[in-house]
Design a protein around this motif. Structure first.
Motif, PDB file in Angstrom:
ATOM      1  N   ASN A  79       5.178   9.366   1.684  1.00  0.00           N
ATOM      2  CA  ASN A  79       5.045   9.279   0.363  1.00  0.00           C
ATOM      3  C   ASN A  79       4.072   7.933  -0.170  1.00  0.00           C
ATOM      4  OD1 ASN A  79       6.307   6.652   0.735  1.00  0.00           O
ATOM      5  ND2 ASN A  79       8.471   7.426   0.921  1.00  0.00           N
ATOM      6  N   SER A  80       4.241   7.781  -1.474  1.00  0.00           N
ATOM      7  CA  SER A  80       2.823   6.923  -1.929  1.00  0.00           C
ATOM      8  C   SER A  80       3.306   5.508  -1.456  1.00  0.00           C
ATOM      9  CB  SER A  80       2.773   7.064  -3.402  1.00  0.00           C
ATOM     10  OG  SER A  80       4.066   7.012  -3.898  1.00  0.00           O
ATOM     11  N   ILE A  81       4.587   4.977  -1.056  1.00  0.00           N
ATOM     12  CA  ILE A  81       4.814   3.619  -1.059  1.00  0.00           C
ATOM     13  C   ILE A  81       4.268   3.489   0.416  1.00  0.00           C
ATOM     14  CG2 ILE A  81       6.574   2.021  -0.157  1.00  0.00           C
ATOM     15  CD1 ILE A  81       6.865   2.522  -3.219  1.00  0.00           C
ATOM     16  N   ASN A  82       4.363   4.355   1.378  1.00  0.00           N
ATOM     17  CA  ASN A  82       3.793   4.382   2.765  1.00  0.00           C
ATOM     18  C   ASN A  82       2.298   4.290   2.798  1.00  0.00           C
ATOM     19  OD1 ASN A  82       6.355   4.232   4.033  1.00  0.00           O
ATOM     20  ND2 ASN A  82       6.157   6.207   4.353  1.00  0.00           N
ATOM     21  N   PHE A  83       1.616   4.983   1.858  1.00  0.00           N
ATOM     22  CA  PHE A  83       0.337   5.057   1.814  1.00  0.00           C
ATOM     23  C   PHE A  83      -0.070   3.574   1.059  1.00  0.00           C
ATOM     24  CE2 PHE A  83      -3.469   5.523  -1.011  1.00  0.00           C
ATOM     25  CZ  PHE A  83      -4.511   6.076   0.053  1.00  0.00           C
ATOM     26  N   ILE A  84       0.503   3.183   0.273  1.00  0.00           N
ATOM     27  CA  ILE A  84       0.124   1.822  -0.370  1.00  0.00           C
ATOM     28  C   ILE A  84       0.378   0.659   0.488  1.00  0.00           C
ATOM     29  CG2 ILE A  84       0.781   0.121  -2.281  1.00  0.00           C
ATOM     30  CD1 ILE A  84       1.214   2.631  -3.906  1.00  0.00           C
ATOM     31  N   GLU A  85       1.422   0.623   1.166  1.00  0.00           N
ATOM     32  CA  GLU A  85       1.635  -0.309   2.162  1.00  0.00           C
ATOM     33  C   GLU A  85       0.723  -0.280   3.311  1.00  0.00           C
ATOM     34  OE1 GLU A  85       5.421   0.336   3.641  1.00  0.00           O
ATOM     35  OE2 GLU A  85       6.550  -0.725   2.426  1.00  0.00           O
ATOM     36  N   ASN A  86      -0.027   0.863   3.561  1.00  0.00           N
ATOM     37  CA  ASN A  86      -1.082   1.024   4.619  1.00  0.00           C
ATOM     38  C   ASN A  86      -2.333   0.516   4.271  1.00  0.00           C
ATOM     39  OD1 ASN A  86      -1.695   2.163   7.434  1.00  0.00           O
ATOM     40  ND2 ASN A  86      -3.084   3.231   6.101  1.00  0.00           N
ATOM     41  N   GLU A  87      -2.725   0.780   2.885  1.00  0.00           N
ATOM     42  CA  GLU A  87      -3.824   0.337   2.304  1.00  0.00           C
ATOM     43  C   GLU A  87      -3.811  -1.426   1.999  1.00  0.00           C
ATOM     44  OE1 GLU A  87      -6.662   2.066   1.774  1.00  0.00           O
ATOM     45  OE2 GLU A  87      -5.439   3.404   3.034  1.00  0.00           O
ATOM     46  N   VAL A  88      -2.655  -1.780   1.687  1.00  0.00           N
ATOM     47  CA  VAL A  88      -2.626  -3.217   1.427  1.00  0.00           C
ATOM     48  C   VAL A  88      -2.746  -4.132   2.922  1.00  0.00           C
ATOM     49  CG1 VAL A  88      -0.893  -5.140   0.917  1.00  0.00           C
ATOM     50  CG2 VAL A  88      -1.133  -3.147  -0.593  1.00  0.00           C
ATOM     51  N   GLN A  89      -2.287  -3.396   3.915  1.00  0.00           N
ATOM     52  CA  GLN A  89      -2.442  -3.975   5.265  1.00  0.00           C
ATOM     53  C   GLN A  89      -3.909  -3.903   5.483  1.00  0.00           C
ATOM     54  OE1 GLN A  89       0.339  -1.822   7.539  1.00  0.00           O
ATOM     55  NE2 GLN A  89       1.898  -3.416   7.872  1.00  0.00           N
ATOM     56  N   ILE A  90      -4.515  -2.876   5.323  1.00  0.00           N
ATOM     57  CA  ILE A  90      -6.100  -2.798   5.569  1.00  0.00           C
ATOM     58  C   ILE A  90      -6.788  -3.749   5.088  1.00  0.00           C
ATOM     59  CG2 ILE A  90      -8.073  -1.352   5.361  1.00  0.00           C
ATOM     60  CD1 ILE A  90      -6.339   0.971   6.099  1.00  0.00           C
ATOM     61  N   GLU A  91      -6.376  -4.009   3.684  1.00  0.00           N
ATOM     62  CA  GLU A  91      -7.043  -5.067   2.774  1.00  0.00           C
ATOM     63  C   GLU A  91      -6.966  -6.492   3.262  1.00  0.00           C
ATOM     64  OE1 GLU A  91      -9.609  -4.514   0.698  1.00  0.00           O
ATOM     65  OE2 GLU A  91      -9.475  -2.437   0.954  1.00  0.00           O
ATOM     66  N   ARG A  92      -5.604  -6.607   3.592  1.00  0.00           N
ATOM     67  CA  ARG A  92      -5.286  -7.990   4.172  1.00  0.00           C
ATOM     68  C   ARG A  92      -6.008  -8.400   5.519  1.00  0.00           C
ATOM     69  NH1 ARG A  92      -1.886  -9.735   8.031  1.00  0.00           N
ATOM     70  NH2 ARG A  92      -1.050  -7.574   8.199  1.00  0.00           N
TER      71      ARG A  92
END
Length: 57
Positions: free
Chosen positions: A29-42
């Motif tokens: 779902n989009s939540i998992n996608f967003i969490e993944n992208e936030v981790q990458i950016e961090r």
């Protein structure tokens, strides 16, 4: 100190690679996608910060 920072950079880059590969998978779902992208950016920000500190040494 340099060894520590280089190790941190290497570990963060490995995690970035893992998370980038994960983009290709179905994240459910989009939540998992967003969490993944936030981790990458961090992690990218951490690598940048570590590199700046290394330059100052």
């Amino acid at each position: 100190m340099e060894q520590f920072l280089n190790k941190q950079i290497a570990e963060a880059k490995k995690e970035i690679d893992r998370l980038t590969t994960r983009r290709q998978e179905e994240l459910g779902n989009s939540i998992n996608f967003i969490e993944n992208e936030v981790q990458i950016e961090r992690l990218l920000a951490q690598v940048e910060a570590y590199e700046v500190v290394l330059e100052q040494l």
